[in-house]
Design an enzyme around this catalytic site. Structure first.
Site, PDB file in Angstrom:
ATOM      1  N   HIS A  18     -40.432 108.810-109.284  1.00 52.96           N
ATOM      2  CA  HIS A  18     -41.279 107.678-109.684  1.00 52.96           C
ATOM      3  C   HIS A  18     -41.248 106.579-108.621  1.00 52.96           C
ATOM      4  O   HIS A  18     -42.276 106.015-108.255  1.00 52.96           O
ATOM      5  CB  HIS A  18     -40.781 107.065-111.003  1.00 52.96           C
ATOM      6  CG  HIS A  18     -40.808 107.966-112.196  1.00 52.96           C
ATOM      7  ND1 HIS A  18     -39.713 108.169-112.995  1.00 52.96           N
ATOM      8  CD2 HIS A  18     -41.802 108.710-112.741  1.00 52.96           C
ATOM      9  CE1 HIS A  18     -40.030 108.975-113.991  1.00 52.96           C
ATOM     10  NE2 HIS A  18     -41.292 109.338-113.852  1.00 52.96           N
ATOM     11  N   LYS A  42     -42.524 109.692-130.370  1.00 51.64           N
ATOM     12  CA  LYS A  42     -41.693 110.325-129.348  1.00 51.64           C
ATOM     13  C   LYS A  42     -40.286 109.717-129.408  1.00 51.64           C
ATOM     14  O   LYS A  42     -40.142 108.491-129.447  1.00 51.64           O
ATOM     15  CB  LYS A  42     -42.320 110.042-127.974  1.00 51.64           C
ATOM     16  CG  LYS A  42     -42.205 111.193-126.981  1.00 51.64           C
ATOM     17  CD  LYS A  42     -43.114 110.914-125.781  1.00 51.64           C
ATOM     18  CE  LYS A  42     -42.731 111.752-124.594  1.00 51.64           C
ATOM     19  NZ  LYS A  42     -43.600 111.489-123.432  1.00 51.64           N
ATOM     20  N   ARG A  91     -46.577 116.929-108.729  1.00 50.96           N
ATOM     21  CA  ARG A  91     -45.485 117.708-108.147  1.00 50.96           C
ATOM     22  C   ARG A  91     -45.865 119.159-107.972  1.00 50.96           C
ATOM     23  O   ARG A  91     -45.527 119.785-106.986  1.00 50.96           O
ATOM     24  CB  ARG A  91     -44.246 117.645-109.062  1.00 50.96           C
ATOM     25  CG  ARG A  91     -43.574 116.309-109.092  1.00 50.96           C
ATOM     26  CD  ARG A  91     -42.706 116.154-110.310  1.00 50.96           C
ATOM     27  NE  ARG A  91     -43.524 116.000-111.506  1.00 50.96           N
ATOM     28  CZ  ARG A  91     -43.067 115.651-112.686  1.00 50.96           C
ATOM     29  NH1 ARG A  91     -41.787 115.448-112.851  1.00 50.96           N
ATOM     30  NH2 ARG A  91     -43.873 115.510-113.711  1.00 50.96           N
ATOM     31  N   SER A 129     -37.663 113.504-115.287  1.00 46.50           N
ATOM     32  CA  SER A 129     -36.804 112.777-116.238  1.00 46.50           C
ATOM     33  C   SER A 129     -36.180 113.716-117.251  1.00 46.50           C
ATOM     34  O   SER A 129     -35.046 113.487-117.705  1.00 46.50           O
ATOM     35  CB  SER A 129     -37.611 111.703-116.962  1.00 46.50           C
ATOM     36  OG  SER A 129     -38.113 110.766-116.051  1.00 46.50           O
TER      37      SER A 129
HETATM   38  P1  ADP Z   1     -44.949 111.165-118.791  1.00 46.64           P
HETATM   39  O1  ADP Z   1     -44.204 110.479-119.877  1.00 46.64           O
HETATM   40  O2  ADP Z   1     -46.429 110.906-118.760  1.00 46.64           O
HETATM   41  O3  ADP Z   1     -44.570 112.614-118.560  1.00 46.64           O
HETATM   42  P2  ADP Z   1     -43.230 110.408-116.649  1.00 46.64           P
HETATM   43  O4  ADP Z   1     -42.505 109.143-116.928  1.00 46.64           O
HETATM   44  O5  ADP Z   1     -42.436 111.666-116.698  1.00 46.64           O
HETATM   45  O6  ADP Z   1     -44.518 110.430-117.523  1.00 46.64           O
HETATM   46  O7  ADP Z   1     -43.944 110.333-115.227  1.00 46.64           O
HETATM   47  C1  ADP Z   1     -44.921 109.380-114.918  1.00 46.64           C
HETATM   48  C2  ADP Z   1     -45.670 109.813-113.673  1.00 46.64           C
HETATM   49  O8  ADP Z   1     -44.746 110.032-112.620  1.00 46.64           O
HETATM   50  C3  ADP Z   1     -46.452 111.109-113.794  1.00 46.64           C
HETATM   51  O9  ADP Z   1     -47.665 110.979-113.072  1.00 46.64           O
HETATM   52  C4  ADP Z   1     -45.587 112.126-113.127  1.00 46.64           C
HETATM   53  O10 ADP Z   1     -46.349 113.183-112.587  1.00 46.64           O
HETATM   54  C5  ADP Z   1     -44.993 111.290-112.036  1.00 46.64           C
HETATM   55  N1  ADP Z   1     -43.725 111.841-111.561  1.00 46.64           N
HETATM   56  C6  ADP Z   1     -42.618 112.097-112.278  1.00 46.64           C
HETATM   57  N2  ADP Z   1     -41.639 112.625-111.505  1.00 46.64           N
HETATM   58  C7  ADP Z   1     -42.161 112.710-110.245  1.00 46.64           C
HETATM   59  C8  ADP Z   1     -41.657 113.227-108.989  1.00 46.64           C
HETATM   60  N3  ADP Z   1     -40.439 113.736-108.885  1.00 46.64           N
HETATM   61  N4  ADP Z   1     -42.484 113.163-107.927  1.00 46.64           N
HETATM   62  C9  ADP Z   1     -43.729 112.661-108.048  1.00 46.64           C
HETATM   63  N5  ADP Z   1     -44.266 112.178-109.194  1.00 46.64           N
HETATM   64  C10 ADP Z   1     -43.489 112.213-110.285  1.00 46.64           C
END
Ligand code: ADP
Length: 153
Positions: A18, A42, A91, A129
């Site tokens: 992120h 959630k 990703r 995450s």
């Molecule tokens: P959600 O709750 O929508 O799954 P996340 O908090 O997991 O959201 O992620 C938010 C954004 O960050 C998404 O666009 C996700 O693709 C991006 N993201 C998460 N991890 C990575 C990573 N390792 N590299 C690039 N983008 C990431």
């Protein structure tokens, strides 16, 4: 017109993935709003307060980054803060398929809001995450996967 991008997600917790997407987006926008979506159905691992405080800590020295929370549709939140861009990270091809439908639906709901994707760097593409939470549940060390200075306690 000020170019504002909303980076929506759960950030449960924020990871180095992120962090990298936000930093790489900064030259493209005047302001990046990291927006923590509140979804009552959630179950979150970390409290909203902790998730927000960690993101604020990571970007404390970056005035172009703001951290907000929101409920409801991301496009509605964008409208309330006059943001014309949604920022997402990609990703994998699985991310692409998932993100494609969301971006298309968001555009159908409001064609004044464009979704902009940044492809993750190879070394960060395995970080998510969910895996960080699994590591923590089983007593492992997740510190290498979260931004420097975040203690996850
Ligand atoms: P959600 O709750 O929508 O799954 P996340 O908090 O997991 O959201 O992620 C938010 C954004 O960050 C998404 O666009 C996700 O693709 C991006 N993201 C998460 N991890 C990575 C990573 N390792 N590299 C690039 N983008 C990431």
């Amino acid at each position: 017109m000020i170019k504002t991008a909303v980076f929506p997600g759960s950030f449960d917790p924020i990871t180095k993935g992120h962090e990298s997407i936000v930093k790489r987006a900064l030259p493209l926008f005047d302001e990046v709003v990291v927006a923590i979506g509140m979804n009552a159905s959630k179950n979150h691992f970390f409290s909203l307060e902790k998730r927000k405080a960690w993101i604020e800590q990571v970007f404390a020295s970056e005035p172009k980054v703001k951290v907000e929370t929101y409920e409801g549709l991301t496009v509605d939140f964008c409208k309330t803060i006059n943001a014309n861009y949604i920022l997402r990270g990609l990703r994998t091809s699985a991310d692409f398929e998932f993100e494609r439908t969301i971006a298309q639906m968001n555009y159908a709901m409001d064609n004044g809001i464009e979704t902009v994707f940044i492809v993750s760097t190879p070394e960060l593409s395995a970080i998510n995450s969910t895996i960080v939470r699994d590591i923590l549940r089983h007593g492992g060390d997740a510190i290498p996967f979260v931004p420097d200075g975040i203690e996850l306690t």
